[in-house]
Design a protein around this motif. Structure first.
Motif, PDB file in Angstrom:
ATOM      1  N   GLU A 161      76.135  97.055  41.332  1.00  0.00           N
ATOM      2  CA  GLU A 161      75.633  95.784  41.162  1.00  0.00           C
ATOM      3  C   GLU A 161      74.222  96.105  40.440  1.00  0.00           C
ATOM      4  OE1 GLU A 161      78.253  94.987  44.705  1.00  0.00           O
ATOM      5  OE2 GLU A 161      77.041  96.888  43.872  1.00  0.00           O
ATOM      6  N   VAL A 162      73.557  97.128  40.767  1.00  0.00           N
ATOM      7  CA  VAL A 162      72.225  97.300  39.912  1.00  0.00           C
ATOM      8  C   VAL A 162      72.669  97.812  38.665  1.00  0.00           C
ATOM      9  CG1 VAL A 162      70.422  98.983  39.999  1.00  0.00           C
ATOM     10  CG2 VAL A 162      70.933  98.032  41.999  1.00  0.00           C
ATOM     11  N   LEU A 163      73.445  98.607  38.419  1.00  0.00           N
ATOM     12  CA  LEU A 163      73.925  98.646  36.913  1.00  0.00           C
ATOM     13  C   LEU A 163      74.340  97.482  35.963  1.00  0.00           C
ATOM     14  CD1 LEU A 163      74.446 100.770  34.573  1.00  0.00           C
ATOM     15  CD2 LEU A 163      76.769 101.269  35.615  1.00  0.00           C
ATOM     16  N   THR A 209      81.757  91.753  39.128  1.00  0.00           N
ATOM     17  CA  THR A 209      80.095  92.376  39.485  1.00  0.00           C
ATOM     18  C   THR A 209      79.521  91.791  38.294  1.00  0.00           C
ATOM     19  OG1 THR A 209      81.062  94.287  40.556  1.00  0.00           O
ATOM     20  CG2 THR A 209      78.641  94.019  40.030  1.00  0.00           C
ATOM     21  N   ILE A 210      79.864  91.918  37.001  1.00  0.00           N
ATOM     22  CA  ILE A 210      78.859  91.364  35.955  1.00  0.00           C
ATOM     23  C   ILE A 210      78.771  90.007  36.037  1.00  0.00           C
ATOM     24  CG2 ILE A 210      78.895  91.271  33.441  1.00  0.00           C
ATOM     25  CD1 ILE A 210      79.967  94.397  33.289  1.00  0.00           C
ATOM     26  N   VAL A 211      79.828  89.383  35.997  1.00  0.00           N
ATOM     27  CA  VAL A 211      79.993  87.981  35.983  1.00  0.00           C
ATOM     28  C   VAL A 211      79.051  87.206  37.146  1.00  0.00           C
ATOM     29  CG1 VAL A 211      81.685  87.714  34.453  1.00  0.00           C
ATOM     30  CG2 VAL A 211      82.268  87.571  36.759  1.00  0.00           C
ATOM     31  N   VAL A 212      79.224  87.788  38.156  1.00  0.00           N
ATOM     32  CA  VAL A 212      78.559  87.022  39.570  1.00  0.00           C
ATOM     33  C   VAL A 212      76.967  87.611  39.353  1.00  0.00           C
ATOM     34  CG1 VAL A 212      78.328  87.568  41.867  1.00  0.00           C
ATOM     35  CG2 VAL A 212      80.493  87.468  41.245  1.00  0.00           C
ATOM     36  N   GLU A 213      76.615  88.866  38.884  1.00  0.00           N
ATOM     37  CA  GLU A 213      75.296  89.131  38.753  1.00  0.00           C
ATOM     38  C   GLU A 213      74.739  88.044  37.676  1.00  0.00           C
ATOM     39  OE1 GLU A 213      73.227  91.038  40.327  1.00  0.00           O
ATOM     40  OE2 GLU A 213      74.675  91.615  41.800  1.00  0.00           O
ATOM     41  N   PRO A 225      68.691  88.354  44.638  1.00  0.00           N
ATOM     42  CA  PRO A 225      69.868  88.813  45.307  1.00  0.00           C
ATOM     43  C   PRO A 225      69.740  89.271  46.659  1.00  0.00           C
ATOM     44  CG  PRO A 225      68.043  90.270  43.956  1.00  0.00           C
ATOM     45  CD  PRO A 225      67.903  89.010  43.830  1.00  0.00           C
ATOM     46  N   GLY A 226      68.476  89.121  47.421  1.00  0.00           N
ATOM     47  CA  GLY A 226      68.288  89.574  48.862  1.00  0.00           C
ATOM     48  C   GLY A 226      68.967  88.354  49.630  1.00  0.00           C
ATOM     49  N   ILE A 227      69.410  87.193  48.980  1.00  0.00           N
ATOM     50  CA  ILE A 227      69.686  86.101  49.850  1.00  0.00           C
ATOM     51  C   ILE A 227      70.902  86.215  50.622  1.00  0.00           C
ATOM     52  CG2 ILE A 227      71.354  84.875  48.214  1.00  0.00           C
ATOM     53  CD1 ILE A 227      68.396  82.976  50.172  1.00  0.00           C
ATOM     54  N   PHE A 228      71.796  87.165  50.048  1.00  0.00           N
ATOM     55  CA  PHE A 228      72.884  87.551  51.033  1.00  0.00           C
ATOM     56  C   PHE A 228      72.699  88.714  51.952  1.00  0.00           C
ATOM     57  CE2 PHE A 228      73.763  86.257  46.689  1.00  0.00           C
ATOM     58  CZ  PHE A 228      74.356  85.077  46.753  1.00  0.00           C
ATOM     59  N   ARG A 229      71.642  89.619  52.177  1.00  0.00           N
ATOM     60  CA  ARG A 229      71.502  90.496  52.975  1.00  0.00           C
ATOM     61  C   ARG A 229      71.339  89.937  54.285  1.00  0.00           C
ATOM     62  NH1 ARG A 229      70.866  96.201  50.888  1.00  0.00           N
ATOM     63  NH2 ARG A 229      69.496  96.551  52.352  1.00  0.00           N
ATOM     64  N   ARG A 230      71.954  90.938  55.057  1.00  0.00           N
ATOM     65  CA  ARG A 230      72.143  90.660  56.430  1.00  0.00           C
ATOM     66  C   ARG A 230      70.713  91.173  57.260  1.00  0.00           C
ATOM     67  NH1 ARG A 230      77.952  91.706  58.715  1.00  0.00           N
ATOM     68  NH2 ARG A 230      79.156  90.147  57.736  1.00  0.00           N
ATOM     69  N   GLN A 231      70.188  92.489  56.763  1.00  0.00           N
ATOM     70  CA  GLN A 231      68.939  93.281  57.182  1.00  0.00           C
ATOM     71  C   GLN A 231      68.431  94.013  56.382  1.00  0.00           C
ATOM     72  OE1 GLN A 231      69.515  96.025  60.601  1.00  0.00           O
ATOM     73  NE2 GLN A 231      68.123  94.486  61.805  1.00  0.00           N
ATOM     74  N   TYR A 232      67.107  94.253  56.526  1.00  0.00           N
ATOM     75  CA  TYR A 232      66.524  95.286  55.735  1.00  0.00           C
ATOM     76  C   TYR A 232      65.947  96.178  56.685  1.00  0.00           C
ATOM     77  CZ  TYR A 232      66.620  92.197  51.778  1.00  0.00           C
ATOM     78  OH  TYR A 232      66.892  91.283  50.673  1.00  0.00           O
TER      79      TYR A 232
END
Length: 525
Positions: free
Chosen positions: A177-179, A204-208, A218-225
């Motif tokens: 995803e980062v690439l 991946t490319i089209v979603v990003e 992009p952090g909106i989907f993360r469960r935890q940091y």
């Protein structure tokens, strides 16, 4: 609020893109390094960097820096840190080490010394120690060693930031995803036109691209940091960042995702739905050889097969068809294509205007821009056309300037190198040699494991073959052991035939007396 020195790690080739992101985020003291960008900021900036950056893999918070020439020096310096302010004995921790040094040849041994120092610190302080957890630690300690300079940091991200949280389906060779986000930023994607990915894979490319176009972090989907388990975690700051939707905007164009494989395309649709951007993407099962001129101006960003993890039988023909389709059916558009093989690019048959070196996993790749126009390039330029944008010119010039400004390329006017230049070159050579040796060791270890697996399978096969052969001849086994009815063998045993020492009398199974199987007396067949 206290200000920290922070480090954002990224993939090779995306350092300048990440620096631009940090500038937009409002970070200070930004400096580009190797696979990383250093900057300064407070706790909120650290949280925001984890939540907002698209091309960062991890955000590290530096807590100490020191010089060391032996593992014992590392141990002593680590033990001087006030760990009770960072860690409790009921918490778990893990240690990651990155070493570019001739003084420290075994990064795992350095990691063990760091663990020992932290454990001994708590034993002396509280007569207890925190436990190690390699899979899901509460705190991840990171030590970076360059020659003799050691930087101690805490990993605030936890899992790598490329794991956004929206992926529910994958394919054979998904792109990081980062690439994908880095490619889109290098291509200048801002959501102001249509976008096409003719080899969308898991999407991946089209979603990003859709997330970027709509300004969704992009952090909106993360469960935890990782920082959420720290002793000084501030829930209010994270909630404020999470609920800030000021960057979100409407996207009025369309993103087109094509793939020849129907199951792969279904997985891409699932990922888009999980990310909440399925309404912005048009999915269609389509061979690139059938690609036709889009109705509206569009940009193409794609990751076709390289022939490494994903190998279609007609790989070179596919790239040749890409060049033909682009030339005749994508006039007026910009196509950005990443690949790992020069012979694949050669088959496209078009001249790229921009090249960026990137890495897709361990594969050394290039991202190339093909600007499509009618007629000859001379006529295109005379008509006011430009094959490079201002941002591309700036980025390319910065890349060239950064190479020439490095001490290994600079020369004094009298033709002699300064002592600093010489030391820098020696260090660079050490780093390069260390990296080569590390890769050789990894390849050798992988080869050794493969050979050991092969030998193990061969031993198992030979053992199985012997067992089968032994059963067939009759040995002490399931079908030929000592039993009640026929002595040593039910179907053969020691005598062959069906004789043996049994109830029938003597050593014979069928007739009384003798040693034979079918005849009275004798030794059997």
């Amino acid at each position: 609020m206290e200000t920290y020195q922070l480090i954002a790690k990224t993939l090779p080739g995306l350092e300048e893109v990440l620096a631009e992101e940090l500038t937009e985020l409002g970070a200070n003291d930004i400096a580009i390094g190797r696979r990383m960008v250093s900057f300064s900021g407070d706790k909120e900036m650290m949280y925001r960097a984890n939540f907002c950056l698209r091309t960062a893999l991890r955000i590290l918070k530096c807590i100490d820096s020191f010089e060391a020439s032996t593992p014992d020096d590392v141990y002593d310096n680590i033990k001087r840190v006030h760990w009770e302010e960072i860690l409790d004995t009921d918490m778990t921790f893990a240690v990651d080490t990155v070493v570019f040094s001739e003084e420290f040849r075994h990064s795992k041994f350095v990691a063990y010394r760091v663990k020992d120092a932290i454990a001994d610190y708590f034993r002396e302080l509280e007569d207890r120690r925190p436990n190690i957890s390699l899979t899901d630690p509460d705190l991840r300690v990171h030590l970076h060693i360059a020659d003799r300079t050691c930087t101690l940091a805490l990993d605030s991200s936890g899992e790598s930031l490329h794991l956004r949280g929206y992926r529910v389906a994958s394919c054979q060779a998904p792109i990081n995803e980062v690439l994908a986000a880095g490619m889109l930023k290098l291509a200048g994607w801002k959501g102001d036109c249509d976008l096409i990915d003719p080899f969308c894979g898991s999407g991946t490319i089209v979603v990003e691209a859709a997330l970027m176009a709509r300004g969704i972090n992009p952090g909106i989907f993360r469960r935890q940091y990782g920082f959420e388990r720290w002793k000084d975690f501030d829930r209010d700051i994270l909630d404020r960042i999470y609920n800030d939707d000021s960057s979100e905007r409407e996207f009025t164009h369309k993103i087109y995702a094509y793939d020849i494989n129907r199951p792969t395309l279904a997985g891409a649709e699932s990922n888009a739905k999980s990310a909440g951007v399925a309404d912005a993407i048009c999915f269609e099962q389509k061979d690139f050889r059938e690609f036709t001129q889009p109705e509206m101006p569009a940009i193409m960003v794609t990751n076709p097969p390289y022939g490494t993890r994903l190998t279609p039988p007609d790989l070179l023909d596919l790239y040749h068809a890409m060049g033909e389709r682009l030339k005749h059916e994508f006039k007026g558009g910009d196509a950005w294509i990443i690949s790992a093989k020069e012979e694949c690019f050669d088959q496209i048959g078009l001249r790229p205007s921009v090249k960026y070196q990137l890495f897709n996993g361990s594969l050394d790749c290039e991202l190339r821009k093909y600007q499509m126009f009618e007629g000859r390039m001379e006529n295109f330029r005379m008509a006011g056309g430009d094959i490079k944008s201002e941002s591309e010119r700036r980025r390319m010039s910065e890349k060239r300037r950064s190479r020439t400004e490095r001490p290994e390329f600079s020369r004094r006017r009298d033709g002699e190198d300064s002592e600093e230049d010489e030391q820098y070159r020696i260090l660079e050579r050490k780093h390069a040699e260390f990296e080569r040796n590390r890769l050789y060791r990894e390849k050798g270890e992988e080869k050794r494991r493969r050979e050991e697996d092969f030998r193990s399978r061969e031993r198992d096969n030979r053992r199985q073959s012997r067992d089968n052969d032994f059963r067939g001849r009759g040995g002490r086994n399931e079908r030929g052991g000592y039993n009640e009815r026929s002595g040593f063998n039910e179907r053969g045993g020691r005598n062959g035939g069906r004789g043996g020492y049994g109830k029938g009398g003597g050593f014979s199974g069928r007739k009384p007396g003798g040693f034979g199987g079918h005849r009275t007396g004798g030794r059997g067949r």
